[in-house]
Design a protein around this motif. Structure first.
Motif, short mmCIF file in Angstrom:
data_model
loop_
_atom_site.label_atom_id
_atom_site.label_comp_id
_atom_site.label_asym_id
_atom_site.label_seq_id
_atom_site.Cartn_x
_atom_site.Cartn_y
_atom_site.Cartn_z
N ALA A 153 0.83 -1.21 0.00
CA ALA A 153 0.00 0.00 0.00
C ALA A 153 0.86 1.25 0.00
N ILE A 154 1.95 1.23 0.76
CA ILE A 154 2.83 2.41 0.86
C ILE A 154 3.50 2.71 -0.48
N ILE A 155 3.65 1.68 -1.33
CA ILE A 155 4.23 1.91 -2.66
C ILE A 155 3.17 2.37 -3.66
N SER A 156 2.04 1.68 -3.72
CA SER A 156 1.05 1.95 -4.78
C SER A 156 0.31 3.27 -4.57
N LEU A 157 -0.04 3.60 -3.33
CA LEU A 157 -0.83 4.80 -3.09
C LEU A 157 -0.09 6.09 -3.44
N PRO A 158 1.17 6.27 -3.05
CA PRO A 158 1.89 7.48 -3.46
C PRO A 158 2.09 7.57 -4.97
N LEU A 159 2.29 6.43 -5.63
CA LEU A 159 2.45 6.47 -7.08
C LEU A 159 1.17 6.97 -7.74
N ARG A 160 0.04 6.61 -7.16
CA ARG A 160 -1.26 7.07 -7.69
C ARG A 160 -1.45 8.57 -7.45
N SER A 161 -1.16 9.05 -6.24
CA SER A 161 -1.45 10.44 -5.90
C SER A 161 -0.36 11.41 -6.36
N GLU A 162 0.93 11.01 -6.21
CA GLU A 162 2.02 11.91 -6.56
C GLU A 162 2.33 11.93 -8.05
N LYS A 163 2.28 10.77 -8.68
CA LYS A 163 2.71 10.64 -10.06
C LYS A 163 1.55 10.67 -11.05
N GLY A 164 0.32 10.72 -10.54
CA GLY A 164 -0.83 10.80 -11.43
C GLY A 164 -1.07 9.53 -12.22
N MET A 165 -0.54 8.40 -11.77
CA MET A 165 -0.78 7.14 -12.47
C MET A 165 -2.24 6.73 -12.32
N ASN A 166 -2.75 5.97 -13.28
CA ASN A 166 -4.08 5.40 -13.08
C ASN A 166 -3.98 4.28 -12.05
N ARG A 167 -5.10 3.88 -11.53
CA ARG A 167 -5.11 2.92 -10.42
C ARG A 167 -4.49 1.57 -10.83
N LEU A 168 -4.79 1.13 -12.03
CA LEU A 168 -4.29 -0.18 -12.46
C LEU A 168 -2.77 -0.18 -12.56
#
Length: 259
Positions: free
Chosen positions: A162-177
């Motif tokens: 979770a600590i890896i995927s959530l920041p990538l989603r919010s900080e980097k603007g990646m889509n959820r998948l």
């Protein structure tokens, strides 16, 4: 089949943690993140002691008062191994702007993934090592003890995913998948590292106490070098310490109850 599931359980923990990106918005609260990092530290320290170092010294009982020597040697080799990887591989930790390791032009996301990979290598090796001990027929390690370690690492991998995927989603603007994919992929090195240890088991059984201690040294390097300092960043709180205590007690109980 037991070997396959034993190796895959920690990776499944990472996958489930990464899946939090589908149900949570934004990053984890910094206070929650500190507690989870402390929890992961507690699990890894307890696993290193009860699942790896103590069995290693029990296996060397015929050395008498020098039974600690294989454990000491393996432990120091594990620390040196992670120190070398830390120096060689370019990587970047979450919350940090300065990359570590050799200078590189790799993308920030790639170096974030490499940082997590560094953390996961010793965990995979630890699971592989304890299953080598199980296959060797030694009475010091049972199937339940091997799975206790595997499940304990999976539990601490859940918040890590979770600590890896959530920041990538919010900080980097990646889509959820895509963020989920990166978070889950960060854990694939664990079953691979464990499988490599098992493949070499024929050569490793004679030095099993050293191998178990090697994995312990590598895991504790990660705890002291990265996880515990990250719980102290920013505003001071005791949440990381509380998380550490909970993780340590949980892993200790798992190992003693099922060992």
């Amino acid at each position: 089949m037991n070997l396959f599931f034993g190796l895959m359980v920690p990776f499944i923990g990472t996958v489930f943690g990464a899946a939090c990106v589908f149900i949570l918005r934004g990053e984890l609260n910094p206070r929650v993140q500190k507690m989870l990092l402390g929890f992961a530290s507690g699990v890894m320290v307890a696993a290193s002691i009860w699942s790896l170092l103590i069995p290693a010294m029990d296996m060397s009982a015929e050395w008498g008062k020098l039974a600690f020597l294989p454990a000491v040697g393996g432990f120091l080799l594990g620390v040196l191994f992670l120190l070398l990887l830390d120096w060689l591989i370019p990587h970047l930790h979450l919350g940090s702007e300065e990359a570590e390791g050799h200078k590189s032009s790799l993308k920030r996301t790639t170096m974030l993934m490499l940082a997590v990979t560094l953390h996961n290598i010793p965990e995979g090796m630890a699971v592989g090592a304890i299953f080598v001990g199980l296959l060797s027929g030694g009475s010091e390690i049972t199937l339940t003890a091997a799975f206790a370690l595997s499940i304990g690492i999976a539990i601490q991998n859940f918040p890590e995913g979770a600590i890896i995927s959530l920041p990538l989603r919010s900080e980097k603007g990646m889509n959820r998948l895509r963020a989920f994919f990166y978070g889950a992929a960060s854990g694939i090195v664990e079953p691979l590292a464990g499988a490599l240890v098992l493949i070499a088991s024929h050569y490793l059984v004679p030095i099993l106490p050293v191998l178990l201690s090697f994995a312990a040294g590598a895991m504790l390097y990660v705890v002291v070098e990265e996880l515990i300092p990250e719980t102290s960043r920013g505003r001071h709180s005791n949440l990381g310490t509380i998380g550490f205590a909970v993780g340590f007690v949980l892993m200790m109980a798992l190992d003693v109850a099922f060992g």
